[in-house]
Design an enzyme around this catalytic site. Structure first.
Site, PDB file in Angstrom:
ATOM      1  N   GLY B  23      19.657  -2.400  43.038  1.00  0.00           N
ATOM      2  CA  GLY B  23      18.782  -3.563  43.216  1.00  0.00           C
ATOM      3  C   GLY B  23      17.439  -3.242  43.827  1.00  0.00           C
ATOM      4  O   GLY B  23      16.646  -4.135  44.098  1.00  0.00           O
ATOM      5  N   ASP B  25      13.587  -2.280  44.209  1.00  0.00           N
ATOM      6  CA  ASP B  25      12.382  -2.390  43.402  1.00  0.00           C
ATOM      7  C   ASP B  25      11.171  -2.126  44.290  1.00  0.00           C
ATOM      8  O   ASP B  25      11.322  -1.749  45.451  1.00  0.00           O
ATOM      9  CB  ASP B  25      12.323  -3.757  42.700  1.00  0.00           C
ATOM     10  CG  ASP B  25      12.214  -4.927  43.677  1.00  0.00           C
ATOM     11  OD1 ASP B  25      11.346  -4.886  44.566  1.00  0.00           O
ATOM     12  OD2 ASP B  25      13.003  -5.880  43.552  1.00  0.00           O
ATOM     13  N   LYS B 219      12.115  -1.247  36.360  1.00  0.00           N
ATOM     14  CA  LYS B 219      11.204  -1.580  37.445  1.00  0.00           C
ATOM     15  C   LYS B 219      10.021  -0.623  37.424  1.00  0.00           C
ATOM     16  O   LYS B 219      10.189   0.580  37.177  1.00  0.00           O
ATOM     17  CB  LYS B 219      11.935  -1.436  38.781  1.00  0.00           C
ATOM     18  CG  LYS B 219      13.169  -2.333  38.905  1.00  0.00           C
ATOM     19  CD  LYS B 219      12.799  -3.783  39.030  1.00  0.00           C
ATOM     20  CE  LYS B 219      14.039  -4.657  39.158  1.00  0.00           C
ATOM     21  NZ  LYS B 219      13.692  -6.075  39.365  1.00  0.00           N
ATOM     22  N   ASP B 247       9.087  -4.757  35.029  1.00  0.00           N
ATOM     23  CA  ASP B 247       9.131  -5.692  36.162  1.00  0.00           C
ATOM     24  C   ASP B 247       8.473  -5.055  37.380  1.00  0.00           C
ATOM     25  O   ASP B 247       8.903  -4.004  37.843  1.00  0.00           O
ATOM     26  CB  ASP B 247      10.611  -5.996  36.468  1.00  0.00           C
ATOM     27  CG  ASP B 247      10.782  -7.085  37.532  1.00  0.00           C
ATOM     28  OD1 ASP B 247       9.772  -7.521  38.113  1.00  0.00           O
ATOM     29  OD2 ASP B 247      11.944  -7.488  37.767  1.00  0.00           O
ATOM     30  N   ASN B 249       7.809  -6.805  40.325  1.00  0.00           N
ATOM     31  CA  ASN B 249       8.218  -7.457  41.572  1.00  0.00           C
ATOM     32  C   ASN B 249       7.061  -7.742  42.534  1.00  0.00           C
ATOM     33  O   ASN B 249       7.169  -7.477  43.729  1.00  0.00           O
ATOM     34  CB  ASN B 249       9.312  -6.641  42.251  1.00  0.00           C
ATOM     35  CG  ASN B 249      10.602  -6.684  41.460  1.00  0.00           C
ATOM     36  OD1 ASN B 249      10.797  -5.871  40.555  1.00  0.00           O
ATOM     37  ND2 ASN B 249      11.465  -7.648  41.757  1.00  0.00           N
ATOM     38  N   GLU B 273       6.863  -8.472  34.113  1.00  0.00           N
ATOM     39  CA  GLU B 273       7.449  -9.532  34.943  1.00  0.00           C
ATOM     40  C   GLU B 273       6.899  -9.441  36.359  1.00  0.00           C
ATOM     41  O   GLU B 273       6.739  -8.342  36.897  1.00  0.00           O
ATOM     42  CB  GLU B 273       8.962  -9.316  34.936  1.00  0.00           C
ATOM     43  CG  GLU B 273       9.763 -10.326  35.717  1.00  0.00           C
ATOM     44  CD  GLU B 273      11.268 -10.145  35.469  1.00  0.00           C
ATOM     45  OE1 GLU B 273      11.650  -9.712  34.356  1.00  0.00           O
ATOM     46  OE2 GLU B 273      12.053 -10.410  36.396  1.00  0.00           O
ATOM     47  N   GLU B 302      11.445 -16.052  39.051  1.00  0.00           N
ATOM     48  CA  GLU B 302      12.557 -15.913  39.988  1.00  0.00           C
ATOM     49  C   GLU B 302      12.169 -16.291  41.412  1.00  0.00           C
ATOM     50  O   GLU B 302      13.020 -16.657  42.209  1.00  0.00           O
ATOM     51  CB  GLU B 302      13.146 -14.495  39.945  1.00  0.00           C
ATOM     52  CG  GLU B 302      12.290 -13.440  40.596  1.00  0.00           C
ATOM     53  CD  GLU B 302      12.912 -12.049  40.526  1.00  0.00           C
ATOM     54  OE1 GLU B 302      12.763 -11.425  39.457  1.00  0.00           O
ATOM     55  OE2 GLU B 302      13.524 -11.588  41.488  1.00  0.00           O
ATOM     56  N   ASP B 325      15.480 -19.452  37.935  1.00  0.00           N
ATOM     57  CA  ASP B 325      16.495 -18.838  38.783  1.00  0.00           C
ATOM     58  C   ASP B 325      17.444 -19.957  39.189  1.00  0.00           C
ATOM     59  O   ASP B 325      17.017 -21.078  39.436  1.00  0.00           O
ATOM     60  CB  ASP B 325      15.809 -18.225  40.005  1.00  0.00           C
ATOM     61  CG  ASP B 325      16.793 -17.600  40.975  1.00  0.00           C
ATOM     62  OD1 ASP B 325      16.939 -16.371  40.938  1.00  0.00           O
ATOM     63  OD2 ASP B 325      17.423 -18.333  41.771  1.00  0.00           O
ATOM     64  N   HIS B 352      16.388 -15.517  35.070  1.00  0.00           N
ATOM     65  CA  HIS B 352      16.587 -14.419  36.017  1.00  0.00           C
ATOM     66  C   HIS B 352      18.046 -14.408  36.440  1.00  0.00           C
ATOM     67  O   HIS B 352      18.647 -15.460  36.678  1.00  0.00           O
ATOM     68  CB  HIS B 352      15.710 -14.648  37.246  1.00  0.00           C
ATOM     69  CG  HIS B 352      16.013 -13.731  38.392  1.00  0.00           C
ATOM     70  ND1 HIS B 352      16.530 -14.181  39.595  1.00  0.00           N
ATOM     71  CD2 HIS B 352      15.889 -12.393  38.506  1.00  0.00           C
ATOM     72  CE1 HIS B 352      16.691 -13.153  40.403  1.00  0.00           C
ATOM     73  NE2 HIS B 352      16.313 -12.050  39.785  1.00  0.00           N
ATOM     74  N   ALA B 353      18.644 -13.203  36.525  1.00  0.00           N
ATOM     75  CA  ALA B 353      20.020 -13.123  37.029  1.00  0.00           C
ATOM     76  C   ALA B 353      20.214 -11.799  37.760  1.00  0.00           C
ATOM     77  O   ALA B 353      19.246 -11.115  38.089  1.00  0.00           O
ATOM     78  CB  ALA B 353      21.018 -13.306  35.904  1.00  0.00           C
TER      79      ALA B 353
END
Lengths: 436, 436
Positions: B23, B25, B219, B247, B249, B273, B302, B325, B352-353
């Protein structure tokens, strides 16, 4: 001197203001003016006192957030913070797990404000100056070094901000002298909380006229007939030679705001404040565009979440008056960014105040703006409400409807010890009395 | 049956995911996937289970917010809630004191989501249907009656939303059957968390190709050289016949996002993203406009705070893919509003998930959208990460890289009892083991 923060105390302080409908508006019908209050303790006698304003319920959540953030402040050397304040500010607002619950908005950002405000209070106490004077005396480079420009460099850069300050240095001393002699113009919101009767409104208009006020603000938005009657009553009392501002506290949708305000046109309000959701930049832009032809400006900012939202309100010409709040966005560092952006686009800042400690804080910022940045008070006023000042050790001082520059070191945010023991929630003396 | 909510339990559940950089980023370097978990208890056996996703630290603040909001849910008759869900939703989000600490954003809105999600879970359990089927079976009027249109009527009205559903009723049964047989397409984000090595990235690409995935997300944003190398590696493995999304972030400023993405053009990403601050509507619009000519779309959502922000992202053509989200904005009621707005302007929703429970929830919403609103899966995929599903009683089921429609009643949000006793923070068995 090697000052370190060794402890952080956080307190839930609430005042039962809802009992008298003080502060009531179309959205907030029964506020209990409150604050999350932060005390930074050091290895010396020096402390820092900071707060963020709340409306009663929910203060316990902000208190929890302050406690969670306090681990980032504890054991820090304060000089390290002040020497690279922008980096510390980013550390606080971008902590890699905590930022998820913002980012930079809502509870976590209110808590950031309380802590950052306490740090500025401490810095000013160390320098033995009120915050406005600390800000004025920093070099342009030092002052701008406190700002994190992340997400706003497409609108303003560090170099531009420094240049703005440099361009205004010539007459700073003259303006400081003027301010010390004359103070900074205030306006009153206290004539028309929604919960007040007609008689009370009229009486308050007269009271504030007698005190020398020339700008008045009233709440609108619950009922158009009542609004027309109330505006008429106010205009009859204050005349058209004084200024009237109106405040809807976000009660309308976009089209509704436009239609409603057209019906209040004859009362010539300078601005309509918070006509709709504080998040609706494009909505405010549309309202501003539609109301321009009838001479009504749009103002907002007290619930604007952060500098990114302010940037867009300014970029899109959605506001003609920029209402920074001293305790919603992340403290002085972020507010300075907003002042620079407003200056760049030529929009006057008229700070939001009232509540708990908001008048005490914003006066410092607006005085700095006058001396160092905008150089003028034209089209600028600081909101004023004369409630809850008695709880502060250094309450605001007004003379001829002007805020007089604070003299005591700090950010004017230290509450009296008595106040804390009386109003700490739920165990304070006053609350126990209320509950019994 | 006269069901009332008699108690609300709130739990702080955390998983030590940061130990493996899962997870990670550019902004969130060490997340511990977590949630604030709400259990609504009634005077019957029926319960409702809801959650909002968090990243570890800060969960305690959201838990406090859930507890503070729970007074508004306690002692309510659930039929009164479901019969006028929009009014109840507004009561929760506009509570006159609590709204100050949002409004409708950050911690208080995450807590709202957890509670609202629990209410939908309960409603579906009462109806003995999975949430997607409950939504599909509501009449257009019933479904739309759950939405509070405050602040979005300048973009979409209740009547328009009802009409959209009516226009799609003809082939609903056919689409439901198709979905039950084929499922809903997923894409994987699991090939390229920033903390992963090249070998791991390559290995994961192959794994997910073998599983039938055709869309992959990686990412980017910490270092352009690394990004180029990583994109090359991924394209070498998945080819150009499959889709690649990137993405960032929120790591860039506006101009930086544009420049950076121009350098990744050759890898033909479908979208970039979160190129910048989730609050920067005008910034996203500028980025989208600049990247259009090189065929890169902009996606975000998100961390979009609420329907008002989504409205503006859509109005200003700032996004070409709308990423709702399931646990940041105020639960299903508000998310439905976003689906209708996206439909109106022809922008596909790609939820988003990942995280905790986000896959479990969004699948229901996207399946409803397919059957009842958009009627298509063209340009639409649901994000998928195969972590932490084992903790749920009814985890997501994938077949040929497609989410298969949940069968069990509810919103798929009930955690196993074991999970709670192992991962409740800080006293769960696993945490005590980690601390020792």
């Amino acid at each position: 001197m090697d000052i370190s923060i060794v402890d952080v105390e956080v307190k839930d302080i609430r005042f039962p203001t809802s009992l008298k409908a003080d502060g009531s508006d179309a959205m907030h019908t029964d506020p209990d003016y409150s604050c999350a209050y932060v005390i930074l303790k050091t290895n010396t006698d020096i402390r820092g006192y900071g707060l963020t304003f709340t409306l009663g319920r929910g203060t316990e959540i902000v208190v929890q957030a302050c406690k969670s953030l306090s681990t980032l402040v504890k054991n820090q050397k304060v000089l390290n913070i002040f020497n690279d304040f922008a980096s510390f500010w980013r550390k606080l607002t971008s902590e890699s797990q905590l930022r998820w619950i913002g980012p930079e908005k809502g509870v976590i950002h209110l808590a950031t404000a309380a802590i950052i405000n306490a740090l500025w209070d401490m810095w000013a106490r160390i320098e033995k100056k009120p915050v406005w004077k600390l800000l004025v005396d920093l070099t342009p480079e030092q002052l701008v070094s406190t700002i994190d420009f992340r997400y706003i460099t497409d609108f303003i850069t560090k170099e531009e901000a420094i240049r703005m300050l440099r361009n205004n240095e010539v007459d700073k001393k003259k303006r400081e002298k003027f301010l010390i002699e004359n103070g900074y113009p205030a306006y009153t919101t206290q004539i028309g909380w929604l919960g007040y009767s007609d008689e009370k409104v009229k009486e308050l208009c007269k009271k504030f006229l007698d005190l020398g006020f020339t700008s008045f603000k009233a709440k609108v938005g619950q009922n158009i007939k009542d609004d027309i009657q109330r505006c008429r009553l106010i205009r009859e009392t204050i005349g058209y030679e004084n200024k009237l501002m109106l405040d809807a506290n976000q009660v309308w949708d976009v089209e509704e705001a436009i239609e409603w305000m057209k019906q209040l046109k004859e009362f010539k309000p300078v601005w309509i404040e918070e006509p709709t959701s504080p998040d609706d930049i494009l909505g405010h832009a549309k309202i501003a565009d539609e109301l321009k032809s009838i001479g009504i400006a749009v103002a907002t900012g007290e619930m604007c979440a952060n500098r990114v939202m302010f940037k867009q309100l300014l970029q899109s010409k959605a506001i003609q008056f920029c209402q920074i709040d001293s305790a919603r966005i992340g403290g002085i560092n972020e507010i300075l960014a907003v002042y620079f952006m407003a200056k760049k686009i030529g929009i006057p800042v008229c700070p939001h105040a009232g509540g708990i400690g908001l008048c005490e804080m914003v006066q410092h910022l607006q005085m700095w703006d006058f001396i160092s940045l905008s150089g003028t008070t034209t089209d600028r006023v600081i909101e004023y409400v004369d409630q809850q000042h008695e709880h502060f050790e250094n309450p605001v001082q007004l003379r001829n409807a002007c805020y007089m520059p604070p003299i005591a070191p700090g950010y004017s945010t230290k509450l009296k010890n008595d106040c804390i023991s009386n109003y700490i929630y739920p165990d304070g003396t006053e609350w126990r009395r209320t509950f019994n």
